[in-house]
Write a protein that holds these residues in place. Structure first.
Motif, PDB file in Angstrom:
ATOM      1  N   ARG A 181      63.720  10.949 -53.384  1.00 41.41           N
ATOM      2  CA  ARG A 181      62.481  10.172 -53.368  1.00 41.41           C
ATOM      3  C   ARG A 181      62.223   9.656 -51.953  1.00 41.41           C
ATOM      4  N   GLY A 230      59.433   9.117 -65.583  1.00 42.46           N
ATOM      5  CA  GLY A 230      58.155   9.389 -66.238  1.00 42.46           C
ATOM      6  C   GLY A 230      57.289   8.168 -66.469  1.00 42.46           C
ATOM      7  N   ASN A 251      62.480  12.269 -62.684  1.00 44.07           N
ATOM      8  CA  ASN A 251      62.141  10.843 -62.703  1.00 44.07           C
ATOM      9  C   ASN A 251      62.029  10.313 -64.130  1.00 44.07           C
ATOM     10  N   PRO A 303      57.523  14.371 -67.575  1.00 43.43           N
ATOM     11  CA  PRO A 303      57.241  15.154 -66.360  1.00 43.43           C
ATOM     12  C   PRO A 303      57.496  16.648 -66.513  1.00 43.43           C
ATOM     13  N   GLY A 346      51.091   9.424 -58.491  1.00 42.01           N
ATOM     14  CA  GLY A 346      50.637  10.768 -58.140  1.00 42.01           C
ATOM     15  C   GLY A 346      49.132  10.971 -58.258  1.00 42.01           C
ATOM     16  N   ILE A 364      54.399  16.050 -57.747  1.00 40.21           N
ATOM     17  CA  ILE A 364      53.273  15.457 -58.459  1.00 40.21           C
ATOM     18  C   ILE A 364      52.179  14.991 -57.501  1.00 40.21           C
ATOM     19  N   SER A 374      60.001  15.176 -58.877  1.00 39.33           N
ATOM     20  CA  SER A 374      58.918  15.188 -59.862  1.00 39.33           C
ATOM     21  C   SER A 374      59.362  15.687 -61.227  1.00 39.33           C
ATOM     22  N   TRP A 425      55.907   9.310 -59.275  1.00 42.30           N
ATOM     23  CA  TRP A 425      55.276   9.852 -60.476  1.00 42.30           C
ATOM     24  C   TRP A 425      54.109   8.974 -60.896  1.00 42.30           C
ATOM     25  N   SER A 426      54.334   7.682 -60.935  1.00 43.58           N
ATOM     26  CA  SER A 426      53.293   6.746 -61.371  1.00 43.58           C
ATOM     27  C   SER A 426      52.049   6.825 -60.498  1.00 43.58           C
ATOM     28  N   MET A 438      54.173  18.831 -65.392  1.00 45.30           N
ATOM     29  CA  MET A 438      54.181  19.573 -64.128  1.00 45.30           C
ATOM     30  C   MET A 438      53.826  21.052 -64.310  1.00 45.30           C
TER      31      MET A 438
END
Length: 416
Positions: free
Chosen positions: A354, A46, A44, A199, A387, A12, A41, A384-385, A203
């Motif tokens: 991660r 989300g 996760n 996600p 990205g 992401i 990505s 993710w948050s 993606m």
């Protein structure tokens, strides 16, 4: 005039950087060692989480990790092993886990999360990826004990003082906001400021959009070496060929540290493995939640509900440890007593790595040693948050524009 930019990493963060860079007229190439269909990505929770203002490196974390070291099913697991890089990282993590450093990190984490939340909304409004799942229902911090409540209410007070929307829900109020599933909890802290996505839907749509606007996407192509000349990356050698670039973005997640070593750049980074279980049947869950005593996440996504969690420091590997997956399934049952995750759903569990920095803050910025290298990694559980915000900041850095927020604390050259 646009630059030729290579982004190493197709998660992401890498795709978000490509998204904003191509809008500025640059020719972008994204290369990834996988087929960009799995990994952190895709597994996760989300979440879009302005509420997650406390960094992973906080007082008591190392002691907790040592306590759980010999329990491979624990939420925060550090596998005993002889690894010099891990020893150094652990020492830096310990030094970062002070009240003073956490207090300094809190507003930075809040600001970059809010920036990213707004960018998710802008990306959806643009129509570039078509329609995709994006909700702003908040996040429930479900608690069963007074100790968990006492801990989270202090975080909530801090969040509220920073202008974030947060409220308390007692048991009856919790039943009203989540009426279609039985919850075994005494109440919840409701962070109304948070949102969530799917996600696995976004993606592929982001990837398809990038291809449609001329970005080059190179999959199953591993970076083997990086040639330095006059303090610049002159050539990137992969498993399939050689490439030149004006600028390089290091967004390779947990592999960023190893690749940085090839440039003689020290980037303290450890892979923190997370797991997820997807349940493709109606469960009645409509609100994202953190099950506090179990340290795991629950997210109602498009077409399924995801149960995710654990932080496992065991090096880079794709081994799915059955005891850790079972711990997630058992944790779900503890809070949702009428929900049972099946053996088949457990067997389908996946994992992702991660990238975790020692202080819980990402590395975003130009390298002080390599002139044409920009780092975009180290986001831990907030990849993710964060990205879109990271992608936007990377584009501003390369375009030599004023960044949307102060990123001095995120320097890849910072000391621990």
């Amino acid at each position: 005039m646009g630059k030729n930019i290579i982004i190493i990493g197709g998660g992401i963060v890498g795709l978000s950087a490509a998204y904003f860079l191509q809008k500025q007229g640059h020719q972008v190439t994204v290369m990834d060692k996988s087929d960009i269909a799995s990994g952190a990505s895709f597994v996760n929770a989300g979440y879009i989480t302005p509420s997650h203002i406390i960094p992973l490196a906080s007082p008591g974390k190392i002691a907790q990790g040592i306590k759980w070291m010999f329990d491979s099913s624990s939420p925060f697991y550090m596998k005993p092993r002889w690894d010099i890089d891990f020893f150094k990282w652990s020492w830096y993590f310990h030094r970062s886990s002070t009240i003073q450093k956490v207090e300094k990190a809190i507003p930075i984490i809040k600001d970059i999360n809010l920036l990213s939340r707004g960018l998710f909304e802008e990306m959806k409004a643009s129509g570039d990826m078509g329609d995709f799942h994006l909700e702003r229902r908040g996040l429930l911090m479900l608690y069963q004990t007074e100790a968990a409540y006492d801990h989270e209410i202090e975080v909530a007070k801090k969040a509220r003082s920073l202008g974030l929307e947060v409220s308390e829900l007692n048991k009856s109020e919790l039943e009203k906001i989540e009426p279609n599933v039985k919850i075994n909890a005494n109440g919840a802290i409701h962070y109304e400021c948070d949102g969530h996505t799917t996600p696995n839907e976004l993606m592929p749509k982001l990837l398809a959009h990038l291809k449609s606007v001329g970005a080059h996407i190179l999959t199953n192509e591993e970076v083997l070496d990086l040639l330095l000349e006059n303090d610049k990356i002159k050539r990137i050698t992969t498993s399939k060929g050689n490439y030149d670039a004006d600028e390089v973005v290091m967004a390779a997640g947990s592999w960023s540290g190893k690749l940085s070593k090839k440039l003689k750049v020290k980037l303290p980074l450890q892979p923190g493995k997370g797991y997820r279980i997807n349940v493709h049947r109606p469960l009645g869950i409509s609100m994202p939640a953190i099950l506090m005593e179990r340290n795991m996440a629950v997210t109602p996504m498009k077409g399924f509900t995801r149960f995710a969690g654990t932080m496992e420091f065991s090096g880079i590997n794709n081994v799915v440890r059955k005891e850790r997956v079972s711990a997630i399934a058992n944790g779900a049952k503890t809070f949702y007593p009428e929900i049972s995750i099946t053996d088949e759903e457990i067997a389908d569990a996946q994992t992702g790595m991660r990238p975790v920095s020692p202080d819980g803050l990402p590395y975003i910025g130009k390298s002080g040693k390599v002139k044409n290298l920009t780092f975009a990694t180290g986001h831990a559980m907030m990849g993710w948050s964060l990205g879109p915000a990271t992608g936007k900041l990377v584009a501003e850095i390369i375009n030599e524009k004023k960044t949307s927020m102060d990123i001095s604390a995120l320097s890849p050259d910072r000391r621990f």
